[in-house]
Design an enzyme around this catalytic site. Structure first.
Site, short mmCIF file in Angstrom:
data_model
loop_
_atom_site.label_atom_id
_atom_site.label_comp_id
_atom_site.label_asym_id
_atom_site.label_seq_id
_atom_site.Cartn_x
_atom_site.Cartn_y
_atom_site.Cartn_z
CG ASP A 58 26.93 35.25 38.71
OD1 ASP A 58 27.87 34.68 39.29
OD2 ASP A 58 26.95 36.47 38.40
CG MET B 240 21.97 37.58 40.56
SD MET B 240 23.63 37.41 39.87
CE MET B 240 24.63 37.08 41.32
CG HIS C 58 26.68 40.41 36.52
ND1 HIS C 58 26.81 39.52 37.58
CD2 HIS C 58 25.52 41.07 36.72
CE1 HIS C 58 25.76 39.66 38.38
NE2 HIS C 58 24.97 40.60 37.89
C1 DX5 Z 1 28.53 37.84 42.69
C2 DX5 Z 1 29.06 37.82 41.28
C3 DX5 Z 1 29.48 36.48 40.85
C4 DX5 Z 1 30.62 35.90 41.63
C5 DX5 Z 1 30.51 34.41 41.58
O1 DX5 Z 1 28.20 39.12 43.02
O2 DX5 Z 1 28.07 38.28 40.38
O3 DX5 Z 1 29.76 36.44 39.46
O4 DX5 Z 1 31.88 36.27 41.13
O5 DX5 Z 1 31.48 33.87 42.40
P1 DX5 Z 1 31.38 32.40 42.97
O6 DX5 Z 1 31.32 31.48 41.78
O7 DX5 Z 1 32.63 32.26 43.77
O8 DX5 Z 1 30.13 32.32 43.79
ZN ZN Z 2 28.35 37.94 38.12
#
Ligand code: DX5
Ligand code: ZN
Length: 221
Positions: free
Chosen positions: A180, A142, A71
């Site tokens: 995500d 997101m 990502h």
């Molecule tokens: C946020 C990232 C996510 C993050 C998710 O900027 O893209 O992938 O690591 O973490 P959690 O599951 O702890 O919200």
């Molecule tokens: Zn991510």
């Protein structure tokens, strides 16, 4: 609501693992049987945080057979897709909001032999991804503003998932829809119902007493 036809995948986000022991973080995902690992790449410009780059991904590649779901939270993702493909990424997702020719970057990712994904922020307009649906293997909606792990899930972002899932069904396409941010056993059900089939889980996986059980719960298994 249009549920996905794709089998549900949980992709643990290595960002929430011990950064001094990424290889062990991969092993936890291997043992949990997730099949995927989510690699969050941050540049300090597109998002106000830094994570790790292609050298780290290349160093991890020989240690794991997990699907490297990469990502890119980068202002200029087009400048780096080749480096991540060479490092061993299986899938590369770039943001619609970043500064690049999205269609060209997606085509380049596929040319490099990787699956291609397009991401939108929680307040993003799903119509930004609609012109690209034939050119992607994944749409990432997101469910937090990108930049940090451990944030609270934004339920309103599931409207984007529903919109993209409807477009997927209407056009007979089968790309994955990924969520995500803030995905937990408590929020995963709503994500799957909205049409998501690919669930990124950082904190809720790596901080769980039993990560494998947490992954099964999120997958609805
Ligand atoms: C946020 C990232 C996510 C993050 C998710 O900027 O893209 O992938 O690591 O973490 P959690 O599951 O702890 O919200
Ligand atoms: Zn991510």
């Amino acid at each position: 609501m249009v549920r996905s036809m794709n089998p549900v995948v949980v992709a643990p986000s290595l960002l929430a693992a011990d950064h001094g022991a990424f290889a062990e973080g991969l092993a936890v995902a291997e043992r949990a049987g997730t099949g995927w690992i989510h690699l969050d790449i941050m540049d300090g410009h597109f998002v106000p945080n830094l994570s790790f780059g292609p050298q780290v991904v290349a160093a991890l590649r020989p240690r794991s057979r997990l699907h490297f779901d990469t990502h890119l939270m980068l202002l200029h993702p087009d400048r780096y897709v080749e480096a991540f493909a060479k490092a061993g990424a299986d899938r590369i997702t770039v943001h619609a909001e970043a500064d690049h020719d999205v269609a060209r970057t997606l085509a380049r990712i596929r040319e490099l032999g990787c699956a291609a994904g397009i991401a939108i922020n929680p307040d993003g307009d799903p119509s930004a991804v609609l012109p690209h649906l034939d050119a992607v293997d994944l749409v990432l909606c997101m469910t937090v503003f990108p930049g940090f792990g451990g944030q609270a899930f934004i339920p309103a972002a599931l409207d984007n998932v529903r919109g993209v899932a409807e477009a997927r069904a209407a056009r007979g396409l089968s790309f994955r829809i990924e969520v995500d941010g803030g995905v937990t056993p408590e929020t995963a059900g709503a994500c799957r119902e909205a049409g998501a089939d690919t669930l990124v889980a950082g904190t809720s996986f790596y901080k769980a007493a039993d990560p494998a059980a947490a992954a099964r719960a999120m997958a609805g298994a």
